[in-house]
Design a protein around this motif. Sequence first.
Motif, mmCIF file in Angstrom:
data_model
loop_
_atom_site.group_PDB
_atom_site.id
_atom_site.type_symbol
_atom_site.label_atom_id
_atom_site.label_comp_id
_atom_site.label_asym_id
_atom_site.label_seq_id
_atom_site.Cartn_x
_atom_site.Cartn_y
_atom_site.Cartn_z
ATOM 1 N N GLU A 270 0.825 -1.210 0.000
ATOM 2 C CA GLU A 270 0.000 0.000 0.000
ATOM 3 C C GLU A 270 0.861 1.263 0.000
ATOM 4 O O GLU A 270 0.354 2.359 -0.204
ATOM 5 N N TRP A 271 2.168 1.118 0.237
ATOM 6 C CA TRP A 271 3.116 2.231 0.178
ATOM 7 C C TRP A 271 4.111 1.962 -0.944
ATOM 8 O O TRP A 271 4.416 0.805 -1.270
ATOM 9 N N MET A 272 4.657 3.001 -1.494
ATOM 10 C CA MET A 272 5.575 2.851 -2.618
ATOM 11 C C MET A 272 6.472 4.079 -2.704
ATOM 12 O O MET A 272 6.075 5.186 -2.328
ATOM 13 N N LEU A 273 7.686 3.888 -3.206
ATOM 14 C CA LEU A 273 8.588 5.005 -3.486
ATOM 15 C C LEU A 273 8.519 5.339 -4.964
ATOM 16 O O LEU A 273 8.453 4.439 -5.813
ATOM 17 N N ILE A 274 8.516 6.630 -5.263
ATOM 18 C CA ILE A 274 8.468 7.085 -6.647
ATOM 19 C C ILE A 274 9.585 8.079 -6.910
ATOM 20 O O ILE A 274 10.088 8.731 -5.985
ATOM 21 N N ASN A 275 9.979 8.194 -8.167
ATOM 22 C CA ASN A 275 10.952 9.206 -8.540
ATOM 23 C C ASN A 275 10.241 10.533 -8.789
ATOM 24 O O ASN A 275 9.007 10.611 -8.714
ATOM 25 N N PRO A 276 10.959 11.618 -9.087
ATOM 26 C CA PRO A 276 10.304 12.923 -9.275
ATOM 27 C C PRO A 276 9.255 12.945 -10.383
ATOM 28 O O PRO A 276 8.373 13.801 -10.395
ATOM 29 N N GLN A 277 9.339 12.000 -11.320
ATOM 30 C CA GLN A 277 8.365 11.932 -12.402
ATOM 31 C C GLN A 277 7.134 11.104 -12.029
ATOM 32 O O GLN A 277 6.196 10.982 -12.821
ATOM 33 N N GLY A 278 7.136 10.506 -10.827
ATOM 34 C CA GLY A 278 5.989 9.727 -10.378
ATOM 35 C C GLY A 278 6.056 8.260 -10.715
ATOM 36 O O GLY A 278 5.091 7.524 -10.481
ATOM 37 N N ALA A 279 7.173 7.788 -11.254
ATOM 38 C CA ALA A 279 7.327 6.373 -11.602
ATOM 39 C C ALA A 279 7.848 5.588 -10.409
ATOM 40 O O ALA A 279 8.669 6.081 -9.628
ATOM 41 N N PHE A 280 7.387 4.362 -10.277
ATOM 42 C CA PHE A 280 7.718 3.541 -9.123
ATOM 43 C C PHE A 280 9.191 3.148 -9.097
ATOM 44 O O PHE A 280 9.836 3.004 -10.136
ATOM 45 N N LEU A 281 9.721 2.952 -7.880
ATOM 46 C CA LEU A 281 11.090 2.489 -7.680
ATOM 47 C C LEU A 281 11.058 1.101 -7.060
ATOM 48 O O LEU A 281 10.207 0.803 -6.213
ATOM 49 N N THR A 282 11.990 0.260 -7.484
ATOM 50 C CA THR A 282 12.095 -1.090 -6.922
ATOM 51 C C THR A 282 13.562 -1.493 -6.818
ATOM 52 O O THR A 282 14.456 -0.744 -7.220
ATOM 53 N N GLN A 283 13.772 -2.698 -6.337
ATOM 54 C CA GLN A 283 15.121 -3.244 -6.242
ATOM 55 C C GLN A 283 15.772 -3.445 -7.604
ATOM 56 O O GLN A 283 16.992 -3.620 -7.683
ATOM 57 N N ARG A 284 15.005 -3.414 -8.666
ATOM 58 C CA ARG A 284 15.591 -3.589 -9.993
ATOM 59 C C ARG A 284 16.637 -2.509 -10.265
ATOM 60 O O ARG A 284 17.667 -2.769 -10.880
ATOM 61 N N THR A 285 16.341 -1.291 -9.832
ATOM 62 C CA THR A 285 17.269 -0.187 -10.038
ATOM 63 C C THR A 285 17.913 0.292 -8.738
ATOM 64 O O THR A 285 18.942 0.970 -8.772
#
Length: 235
Positions: A37-52
């Motif tokens: 239900e929580w998520m981190l996003i970059n300044p453009q609003g795209a999700f962040l994950t362990q992939r990057t």
Amino acid sequence: MNPCILEEIWFYPLKSARGIACANALIQTRGIRYDREWMLINPQGAFLTQRTHPTMSQIVTQIDAQYLYFSAPGKTSISIKLSPSEGVPRPVTIWKDSCAALQLGSNYSQWFSDYLQSPCDLVFMPSTTYRQVDPDYGAAESISFTDGFPISLSSTASLLGLTTRLKAPITLDRFRPNLVVSGCPPYAEDSWNEIRIGTIRFKVVKPCTRCTVIATCQETARHNMDPLYALSKFR
């Protein structure tokens, strides 16, 4: 076949951070309560994950009756209410999906940005947000910030089937399942159409598409592609 045994239940409040094991869980429309239900996003609003950002694997989450707690190496822990009502509405993107979220306070942005050494914001999915599951596999079902479906399942036998092909064993937390079962042959879940746990029935719609997250050790954040290479040879 004898009934399988439900060995573990997991949920992951913050997408791509450490999960929480529990003895029982409340299943809601989006899946396990509080899952992603929580998520981190970059300044453009795209999700962040362990992939990057593989060090997201080092963010530990804990929960009590009122608060969700975050801790990470070198950081003082921070907490947030389980149902935050204050925040700035903003659209966010997960893969090809766009949905509404609440961007939480600047203190959370600073905490996570400092830890990841990359600008980001913490967002929450309120109950009013509707994000439809892939229409090829569901009708009106809604999902949280999970990659694609409300619940993911894996078996201890399938993990063993993979680790016998690896130079060093890996743990199942790399696959980030919600439900872990035992008592079936490796990859038996490929042929399942439905499972039942107590009185709750789950439709099994498709195998999970594997990604590079399974190449990240959840304890050390070190990256090794051997599990993906091994899977590509026989799966």
